[in-house]
Enzyme design. Structure first.
Site, PDB file in Angstrom:
ATOM      1  N   ASN A 172      -0.072  19.158 -21.445  1.00  0.00           N
ATOM      2  CA  ASN A 172      -0.432  18.283 -22.570  1.00  0.00           C
ATOM      3  C   ASN A 172      -0.300  18.985 -23.917  1.00  0.00           C
ATOM      4  OD1 ASN A 172      -1.033  16.233 -20.796  1.00  0.00           O
ATOM      5  ND2 ASN A 172      -3.167  16.875 -20.562  1.00  0.00           N
TER       6      ASN A 172
ATOM      7  N   LYS B  86       3.239  11.258 -11.312  1.00  0.00           N
ATOM      8  CA  LYS B  86       2.440  10.345 -12.139  1.00  0.00           C
ATOM      9  C   LYS B  86       3.245   9.071 -12.366  1.00  0.00           C
ATOM     10  CE  LYS B  86      -0.554  13.388 -14.821  1.00  0.00           C
ATOM     11  NZ  LYS B  86      -0.923  13.829 -16.175  1.00  0.00           N
TER      12      LYS B  86
ATOM     13  N   HIS C 114       0.078  11.661 -29.282  1.00  0.00           N
ATOM     14  CA  HIS C 114      -0.417  10.329 -28.936  1.00  0.00           C
ATOM     15  C   HIS C 114      -1.055   9.627 -30.137  1.00  0.00           C
ATOM     16  CE1 HIS C 114      -0.498  11.463 -24.404  1.00  0.00           C
ATOM     17  NE2 HIS C 114       0.674  11.055 -24.809  1.00  0.00           N
TER      18      HIS C 114
ATOM     19  N   GLU D 223      -4.379  17.192 -11.715  1.00  0.00           N
ATOM     20  CA  GLU D 223      -4.954  17.583 -13.001  1.00  0.00           C
ATOM     21  C   GLU D 223      -6.469  17.748 -12.902  1.00  0.00           C
ATOM     22  OE1 GLU D 223      -3.000  15.467 -16.164  1.00  0.00           O
ATOM     23  OE2 GLU D 223      -4.381  16.237 -17.658  1.00  0.00           O
TER      24      GLU D 223
ATOM     25  N   HIS E 228       8.880   9.171 -28.056  1.00  0.00           N
ATOM     26  CA  HIS E 228       7.835  10.033 -27.490  1.00  0.00           C
ATOM     27  C   HIS E 228       8.155  11.519 -27.742  1.00  0.00           C
ATOM     28  CE1 HIS E 228       4.796  11.507 -24.723  1.00  0.00           C
ATOM     29  NE2 HIS E 228       5.728  12.169 -24.061  1.00  0.00           N
TER      30      HIS E 228
ATOM     31  N   LYS F  51       7.789  22.802 -14.396  1.00  0.00           N
ATOM     32  CA  LYS F  51       6.945  21.628 -14.134  1.00  0.00           C
ATOM     33  C   LYS F  51       6.454  21.645 -12.679  1.00  0.00           C
ATOM     34  CE  LYS F  51       5.478  17.211 -14.626  1.00  0.00           C
ATOM     35  NZ  LYS F  51       5.614  15.928 -15.222  1.00  0.00           N
TER      36      LYS F  51
ATOM     37  N   ARG G 106       0.815  -1.224   0.000  1.00  0.00           N
ATOM     38  CA  ARG G 106       0.000   0.000   0.000  1.00  0.00           C
ATOM     39  C   ARG G 106       0.850   1.277   0.000  1.00  0.00           C
ATOM     40  NH1 ARG G 106      -2.999  -3.256   3.586  1.00  0.00           N
ATOM     41  NH2 ARG G 106      -4.787  -4.148   2.502  1.00  0.00           N
TER      42      ARG G 106
ATOM     43  N   HIS H 263       0.546  17.040 -26.971  1.00  0.00           N
ATOM     44  CA  HIS H 263       0.471  15.607 -26.668  1.00  0.00           C
ATOM     45  C   HIS H 263      -0.717  14.893 -27.304  1.00  0.00           C
ATOM     46  CE1 HIS H 263       3.784  16.495 -24.080  1.00  0.00           C
ATOM     47  NE2 HIS H 263       3.855  15.254 -23.644  1.00  0.00           N
TER      48      HIS H 263
ATOM     49  N   GLU I  47      10.072  18.354 -24.647  1.00  0.00           N
ATOM     50  CA  GLU I  47       9.286  18.765 -23.473  1.00  0.00           C
ATOM     51  C   GLU I  47       9.766  20.133 -22.957  1.00  0.00           C
ATOM     52  OE1 GLU I  47       6.664  17.140 -22.755  1.00  0.00           O
ATOM     53  OE2 GLU I  47       6.985  15.030 -23.298  1.00  0.00           O
TER      54      GLU I  47
ATOM     55  N   ARG J  89      -2.531  21.631 -14.752  1.00  0.00           N
ATOM     56  CA  ARG J  89      -1.635  20.578 -15.228  1.00  0.00           C
ATOM     57  C   ARG J  89      -1.938  20.175 -16.672  1.00  0.00           C
ATOM     58  NH1 ARG J  89       0.909  15.942 -11.304  1.00  0.00           N
ATOM     59  NH2 ARG J  89       2.226  15.092 -12.920  1.00  0.00           N
TER      60      ARG J  89
HETATM   61  N1  LIG Z   1       5.298  10.224 -15.267  1.00  0.00           N
HETATM   62  C1  LIG Z   1       5.268  11.276 -16.049  1.00  0.00           C
HETATM   63  O1  LIG Z   1       4.832  12.367 -15.657  1.00  0.00           O
HETATM   64  C2  LIG Z   1       5.805  11.159 -17.442  1.00  0.00           C
HETATM   65  C3  LIG Z   1       6.060  12.310 -18.182  1.00  0.00           C
HETATM   66  C4  LIG Z   1       6.612  12.176 -19.448  1.00  0.00           C
HETATM   67  C5  LIG Z   1       6.891  10.912 -19.955  1.00  0.00           C
HETATM   68  N2  LIG Z   1       6.609   9.818 -19.217  1.00  0.00           N
HETATM   69  C6  LIG Z   1       6.898   8.470 -19.740  1.00  0.00           C
HETATM   70  O2  LIG Z   1       8.300   8.345 -19.867  1.00  0.00           O
HETATM   71  C7  LIG Z   1       8.585   7.414 -20.900  1.00  0.00           C
HETATM   72  C8  LIG Z   1       9.639   8.000 -21.793  1.00  0.00           C
HETATM   73  O3  LIG Z   1      10.759   8.257 -21.005  1.00  0.00           O
HETATM   74  P1  LIG Z   1      12.225   8.324 -21.645  1.00  0.00           P
HETATM   75  O4  LIG Z   1      12.207   9.210 -22.810  1.00  0.00           O
HETATM   76  O5  LIG Z   1      13.156   8.590 -20.535  1.00  0.00           O
HETATM   77  O6  LIG Z   1      12.374   6.863 -22.270  1.00  0.00           O
HETATM   78  P2  LIG Z   1      12.983   5.480 -21.748  1.00  0.00           P
HETATM   79  O7  LIG Z   1      12.824   5.283 -20.324  1.00  0.00           O
HETATM   80  O8  LIG Z   1      12.435   4.454 -22.680  1.00  0.00           O
HETATM   81  O9  LIG Z   1      14.535   5.650 -22.067  1.00  0.00           O
HETATM   82  C9  LIG Z   1      14.944   5.856 -23.398  1.00  0.00           C
HETATM   83  C10 LIG Z   1      16.059   4.891 -23.804  1.00  0.00           C
HETATM   84  O10 LIG Z   1      17.280   5.349 -23.245  1.00  0.00           O
HETATM   85  C11 LIG Z   1      17.896   4.316 -22.479  1.00  0.00           C
HETATM   86  N3  LIG Z   1      18.597   5.031 -21.407  1.00  0.00           N
HETATM   87  C12 LIG Z   1      18.061   5.670 -20.346  1.00  0.00           C
HETATM   88  N4  LIG Z   1      19.006   6.344 -19.684  1.00  0.00           N
HETATM   89  C13 LIG Z   1      20.182   6.094 -20.326  1.00  0.00           C
HETATM   90  C14 LIG Z   1      21.517   6.513 -20.123  1.00  0.00           C
HETATM   91  N5  LIG Z   1      21.828   7.390 -19.170  1.00  0.00           N
HETATM   92  N6  LIG Z   1      22.457   6.034 -20.941  1.00  0.00           N
HETATM   93  C15 LIG Z   1      22.139   5.197 -21.969  1.00  0.00           C
HETATM   94  N7  LIG Z   1      20.900   4.794 -22.235  1.00  0.00           N
HETATM   95  C16 LIG Z   1      19.924   5.241 -21.414  1.00  0.00           C
HETATM   96  C17 LIG Z   1      16.752   3.416 -22.086  1.00  0.00           C
HETATM   97  O11 LIG Z   1      17.205   2.110 -21.827  1.00  0.00           O
HETATM   98  C18 LIG Z   1      15.885   3.474 -23.320  1.00  0.00           C
HETATM   99  O12 LIG Z   1      16.389   2.619 -24.314  1.00  0.00           O
HETATM  100  C19 LIG Z   1       7.291   7.131 -21.604  1.00  0.00           C
HETATM  101  O13 LIG Z   1       6.827   5.866 -21.226  1.00  0.00           O
HETATM  102  C20 LIG Z   1       6.353   8.221 -21.108  1.00  0.00           C
HETATM  103  O14 LIG Z   1       5.019   7.793 -21.078  1.00  0.00           O
HETATM  104  C21 LIG Z   1       6.090   9.912 -17.978  1.00  0.00           C
END
Ligand SMILES: NC(=O)c1ccc[n+]([C@@H]2O[C@H](COP(=O)([O-])OP(=O)(O)OC[C@H]3O[C@@H](n4cnc5c(N)ncnc54)[C@H](O)[C@@H]3O)[C@@H](O)[C@H]2O)c1
Length: 416
Positions: free
Chosen positions: A291, A167, A298, A278, A319, A268, A145, A294, A213, A287
């Site tokens: 988007n 999130k 999407h 949100e 993304h 942010k 929990r 986005h 972003e 919040r």
């Molecule tokens: N929670 C939130 O508020 C929020 C906001 C924006 C995005 N997201 C989510 O985040 C995700 C995208 O995140 P991302 O762009 O970090 O992608 P990711 O986590 O897929 O990482 C991108 C790639 O880089 C690699 N990687 C990460 N750090 C590295 C490093 N230091 N050196 C070498 N390789 C590395 C990973 O293995 C992966 O292949 C999506 O799923 C999206 O939905 C969440």
């Protein structure tokens, strides 16, 4: 940067080489979280203690979920620091992709947490990009929990966006289609630690994706409470400042990265503080303003044949690349509605190009297909399309059910 969220407040530490002191920072953050910020009390002589932890903090074990693409040295630095701070550390690798951001990965994390006998007060540390942060954050939110989570983002995108705001989520596969972030929880971290040295190994394409972003933050800054936190001077010039910073960020200049990430996290943070879940009205934005771009993104992100360079070997879009296109589409849509002038609309494309991100792509499906995907985006409410659009320099607003021809003008702007 302090994130002021009543009893869920936390700090974001930004610097170079911070992972070497992860353990003590985690101890300190957990202590603050439990005591509301009072200093760690001195040890009491002869006090029976069940744990080998420093006084005033009863966490004994730490669970380190790390991205399997990270250099070993980074994971070892984090684990060694936790061990030095008295934690018994369990490490667990996670493969980061939208396919593995799944209920299966969540289940294996939860089982690994239980197998490591992690207790409710023990920290889960997410070391990786947004995928690892989202899935490990969600595991922490529901394990017993709710265990504390510490976000240690290792991509630019995760630093400026995913790690802050609470999130957490995994994707679902529904009728054969991947549906993003369909199951999750709001679970604020106890600490966020952005070590810019972790970006050294990040591929250039991923670094550029994170910039999308940041451009978005600059496009909305004046509509957000960041005006109070950064001052109106800084928010008024955020787009120009972002454009100027891009070459230094792409060159991985550490000082520039720290300043850049700090300012973006401040935007942010200000938005999240004002509207944690949100829930703000459309008129306020809150919040939902995050988007911007986005809803368009999407609709195109899941398309497997879309490449940022138009070379099929580079498909699909990341993304951030989809968001970059979404920002251009939103700007063109706002232009069609007379909300911004032509100069402002083209400025978005110029800055996106400067970040090395795609400004248009080939092979997009017909408008009807994309409009239908946008209408089904999970950010929509009561079956109405809810689009965030630029509304002046640094300004954005939420618009319900925009006219289809304006949305189509947005889509036309990103077709190669
Ligand atoms: N929670 C939130 O508020 C929020 C906001 C924006 C995005 N997201 C989510 O985040 C995700 C995208 O995140 P991302 O762009 O970090 O992608 P990711 O986590 O897929 O990482 C991108 C790639 O880089 C690699 N990687 C990460 N750090 C590295 C490093 N230091 N050196 C070498 N390789 C590395 C990973 O293995 C992966 O292949 C999506 O799923 C999206 O939905 C969440």
């Amino acid at each position: 940067v302090h994130v002021a969220l009543a009893d869920r407040a936390y700090d974001v530490h930004i610097g170079a080489g911070l992972l070497a002191s992860l353990g003590e920072r985690v101890r300190d953050a957990l202590h603050k979280q439990r005591t509301g910020g009072t200093p760690t009390p001195p040890a009491m002589k002869g006090q029976a203690t069940r744990r080998a932890a420093p006084p005033g903090n009863d966490a004994q074990r730490a669970f380190l979920a790390y991205d399997d693409n990270l250099p070993d040295s980074l994971v070892e630095t984090a684990a060694a620091s936790l061990t030095r701070a008295g934690f018994i550390v369990t490490t667990h690798s996670v493969h980061a992709s939208e396919q593995t951001k799944s209920l299966d990965t969540l289940a294996s994390l939860l089982e690994a947490l239980a197998s490591a006998t992690i207790e409710r007060s023990d920290p889960v540390i997410a070391l990786g990009g947004g995928v690892v942060g989202d899935v490990a954050g969600f595991a922490a939110a529901i394990y017993r929990r709710g265990a504390p989570v510490v976000q240690c983002p290792t991509t630019l995108l995760a630093m400026v966006d995913a790690s802050v705001g609470g999130k957490t989520a995994v994707n679902l596969r529904v009728d054969g289609q991947l549906r993003k972030n369909m199951v999750g929880a709001f679970w604020q971290p106890a600490l966020v630690l952005c070590d810019v040295a972790a970006l050294d190994s990040l591929p250039d394409r991923q670094l550029r994706a994170g910039l999308a972003e940041c451009v978005k933050h600059a496009l909305i800054a004046r509509s957000t409470p960041a005006r109070d936190r950064l001052g109106s001077d800084a928010t008024d010039v955020m787009l120009a400042w972002t454009e100027e910073s891009i070459p230094k960020v792409l060159a991985r200049d550490r000082e520039a990265l720290i300043a850049f990430i700090t300012r973006n996290i401040t935007v942010k943070t200000a938005v999240v503080e004002a509207d944690e879940r949100e829930e703000a009205d459309d008129a306020v934005g809150g919040r939902a303003l995050l988007n911007l771009g986005h809803t368009f993104a999407h609709a195109i992100e899941p398309l497997h044949n879309i490449s940022p360079t138009n070379d099929p070997a580079d498909a699909p879009l990341l993304h951030g690349e989809a968001v970059a296109l979404g920002l251009i589409a939103a700007s063109a849509c706002a232009r069609a509605l007379g909300m911004i002038d032509a100069k402002q609309a083209s400025q978005t494309s110029v800055i996106v190009a400067k970040a090395g991100l795609p400004t248009c792509v080939a092979n997009l499906p017909i408008d009807e297909t994309l409009l239908s995907a946008m209408a089904h985006d999970k950010k929509q409410q009561d079956g109405q399309m809810r689009l965030v659009l630029p509304a002046g320099p640094g300004l954005a607003k939420v618009m319900r059910n925009p006219p289809a021809d304006a949305v189509q003008a947005g889509l036309a702007a990103i077709r190669a």
